[in-house]
Design a protein around this motif. Structure first.
Motif, mmCIF file in Angstrom:
data_model
loop_
_atom_site.group_PDB
_atom_site.id
_atom_site.type_symbol
_atom_site.label_atom_id
_atom_site.label_comp_id
_atom_site.label_asym_id
_atom_site.label_seq_id
_atom_site.Cartn_x
_atom_site.Cartn_y
_atom_site.Cartn_z
ATOM 1 N N UNK A 1 8.265 8.072 -11.348
ATOM 2 C CA UNK A 1 7.161 7.156 -11.638
ATOM 3 C C UNK A 1 7.682 5.851 -12.228
ATOM 4 N N UNK A 2 8.570 5.959 -13.199
ATOM 5 C CA UNK A 2 9.087 4.761 -13.855
ATOM 6 C C UNK A 2 9.970 3.943 -12.914
ATOM 7 N N UNK A 3 10.704 4.614 -12.055
ATOM 8 C CA UNK A 3 11.527 3.899 -11.079
ATOM 9 C C UNK A 3 10.646 3.116 -10.102
ATOM 10 N N UNK A 4 9.565 3.738 -9.641
ATOM 11 C CA UNK A 4 8.655 3.060 -8.723
ATOM 12 C C UNK A 4 7.877 1.949 -9.411
ATOM 13 N N UNK A 5 7.590 2.133 -10.696
ATOM 14 C CA UNK A 5 6.922 1.066 -11.447
ATOM 15 C C UNK A 5 7.799 -0.177 -11.476
ATOM 16 N N UNK A 6 9.088 0.005 -11.727
ATOM 17 C CA UNK A 6 10.011 -1.130 -11.708
ATOM 18 C C UNK A 6 10.053 -1.769 -10.329
ATOM 19 N N UNK B 1 -0.250 7.084 -17.556
ATOM 20 C CA UNK B 1 0.172 6.920 -16.159
ATOM 21 C C UNK B 1 -1.044 6.603 -15.285
ATOM 22 N N UNK B 2 -2.112 7.355 -15.486
ATOM 23 C CA UNK B 2 -3.321 7.166 -14.684
ATOM 24 C C UNK B 2 -3.949 5.799 -14.950
ATOM 25 N N UNK B 3 -4.026 5.440 -16.238
ATOM 26 C CA UNK B 3 -4.623 4.153 -16.588
ATOM 27 C C UNK B 3 -3.791 2.998 -16.056
ATOM 28 N N UNK B 4 -2.493 3.161 -16.082
ATOM 29 C CA UNK B 4 -1.592 2.122 -15.592
ATOM 30 C C UNK B 4 -1.754 1.932 -14.086
ATOM 31 N N UNK B 5 -1.816 3.036 -13.362
ATOM 32 C CA UNK B 5 -2.013 2.961 -11.915
ATOM 33 C C UNK B 5 -3.352 2.301 -11.592
ATOM 34 N N UNK B 6 -4.375 2.636 -12.351
ATOM 35 C CA UNK B 6 -5.697 2.047 -12.130
ATOM 36 C C UNK B 6 -5.675 0.543 -12.375
ATOM 37 N N UNK C 1 -0.635 12.358 -9.247
ATOM 38 C CA UNK C 1 -1.350 13.581 -8.879
ATOM 39 C C UNK C 1 -0.458 14.807 -9.058
ATOM 40 N N UNK C 2 0.809 14.678 -8.671
ATOM 41 C CA UNK C 2 1.738 15.794 -8.829
ATOM 42 C C UNK C 2 1.970 16.111 -10.302
ATOM 43 N N UNK C 3 2.026 15.070 -11.130
ATOM 44 C CA UNK C 3 2.199 15.286 -12.567
ATOM 45 C C UNK C 3 1.024 16.058 -13.161
ATOM 46 N N UNK C 4 -0.168 15.870 -12.619
ATOM 47 C CA UNK C 4 -1.310 16.648 -13.085
ATOM 48 C C UNK C 4 -1.042 18.138 -12.937
ATOM 49 N N UNK C 5 -0.298 18.491 -11.887
ATOM 50 C CA UNK C 5 0.015 19.895 -11.666
ATOM 51 C C UNK C 5 0.877 20.502 -12.757
ATOM 52 N N UNK D 1 0.797 -1.237 0.000
ATOM 53 C CA UNK D 1 0.000 0.000 0.000
ATOM 54 C C UNK D 1 0.825 1.281 0.000
ATOM 55 N N UNK D 2 1.919 1.293 0.739
ATOM 56 C CA UNK D 2 2.754 2.500 0.805
ATOM 57 C C UNK D 2 3.339 2.835 -0.564
ATOM 58 N N UNK D 3 3.775 1.822 -1.299
ATOM 59 C CA UNK D 3 4.346 2.038 -2.623
ATOM 60 C C UNK D 3 3.263 2.476 -3.599
ATOM 61 N N UNK D 4 2.081 1.892 -3.473
ATOM 62 C CA UNK D 4 0.976 2.277 -4.344
ATOM 63 C C UNK D 4 0.597 3.739 -4.105
ATOM 64 N N UNK D 5 0.647 4.161 -2.849
ATOM 65 C CA UNK D 5 0.345 5.560 -2.537
ATOM 66 C C UNK D 5 1.391 6.491 -3.136
ATOM 67 N N UNK D 6 2.654 6.069 -3.122
ATOM 68 C CA UNK D 6 3.706 6.890 -3.718
ATOM 69 C C UNK D 6 3.463 7.072 -5.218
ATOM 70 N N UNK D 7 3.078 5.990 -5.889
ATOM 71 C CA UNK D 7 2.770 6.097 -7.313
ATOM 72 C C UNK D 7 1.602 7.053 -7.534
ATOM 73 N N UNK D 8 0.585 6.928 -6.690
ATOM 74 C CA UNK D 8 -0.569 7.814 -6.808
ATOM 75 C C UNK D 8 -0.212 9.267 -6.567
#
Length: 248
Positions: free
Chosen positions: A142-147, A194-199, A117-121, A106-113
């Motif tokens: 984002x890509x580092x955390x995805x790996x 990014x959003x679709x991937x996280x979803x 959200x920050x990228x939206x800015x 969960x903590x890693x998933x929150x970091x991705x989220x």
């Protein structure tokens, strides 16, 4: 002793950054044989840290060792660049599928989220302006955390290896957007992915996550084609395209 060690690390970092810059900007040409003495003088470092830098760039795939000793700058074709981008898509797709199927802490998933959200800015004030300075660091994170979300050290290592080739990096074409609306549009597409991937990862949809990640890497392939075929004057702005030979 501590001061000597710190000085040695500084010299190695200086040699590595300087040598990498010479290669990626084309000031050392593809196929050029490297002279340790000349490079040490040029970078103003001793030969010991220079040798460490040469070995590191060999590991990154930017230099080729010669049979008689020494190194030359690696030659890349356009197909090599295409293949590297494709390989990144395959490996990041595998990472996304593993993340979805195996689950992400969960903590890693929150970091991705948080990063999404920050990228939206970055796009908040479009079309008046976009925060191009903030985008590369966030995108890299984002890509580092995805790996990392893959839960596989092997997959993480392979992704790191292929993204060491700068034209295969997720940020390979970042920096050209300020000049061309086509590149700005590609960033909007990337953010939607990014959003679709996280979803997909959150919903444990492995096949969908893999497909999105592979399509996401395809943006780099389309940007490569755009630069080489329609805007060749941009080649100097894209890191490492100076390494490509026989571009057509």
């Amino acid at each position: 002793m501590a001061e000597e060690q710190a000085s040695g690390r500084q010299q190695t970092a200086k040699a590595l950054l300087g040598l990498r810059d010479l290669v990626l900007t084309g000031r050392l040409s593809p196929g050029e044989r490297l002279s340790e003495v000349a490079l040490a003088n040029r970078l103003e470092v001793s030969r010991t840290p220079l040798r460490a830098a040469l070995q590191k760039l060999e590991q990154e795939g930017l230099l080729t060792p010669l049979a008689g000793g020494g190194y030359e700058v690696r030659r890349f074709s356009r197909q090599d660049a295409v293949d590297a981008i494709e390989l990144r898509g395959i490996m990041e797709g595998t990472a996304a599928r593993f993340a979805a199927e195996r689950g992400v802490p969960p903590a890693l998933l929150r970091k991705l989220g948080d990063i999404v959200e920050a990228l939206d800015g970055v796009f908040a004030s479009y079309p008046q302006s976009m925060d191009f300075e903030a985008y590369p660091q966030m995108n890299e994170a984002f890509h580092r955390l995805l790996a990392e979300a893959s839960g596989s050290k092997l997959v993480m290592a392979e992704i790191e290896r292929v993204t060491n080739l700068p034209f295969a990096s997720p940020n390979a074409f970042v920096g050209t957007e300020t000049d061309f609306p086509a590149f700005q549009s590609s960033l909007f597409v990337a953010q939607s992915q990014h959003k679709a991937l996280l979803e997909a990862i959150s919903r444990r949809e492995g096949a969908r996550a893999e497909a999105i990640a592979r399509e996401h890497a395809g943006i780099a392939r389309r940007n490569l084609d755009f630069v080489l075929e329609e805007q060749p004057d941009l080649k100097g702005k894209v890191l490492a395209l100076a390494l490509l030979e026989n571009i057509r």
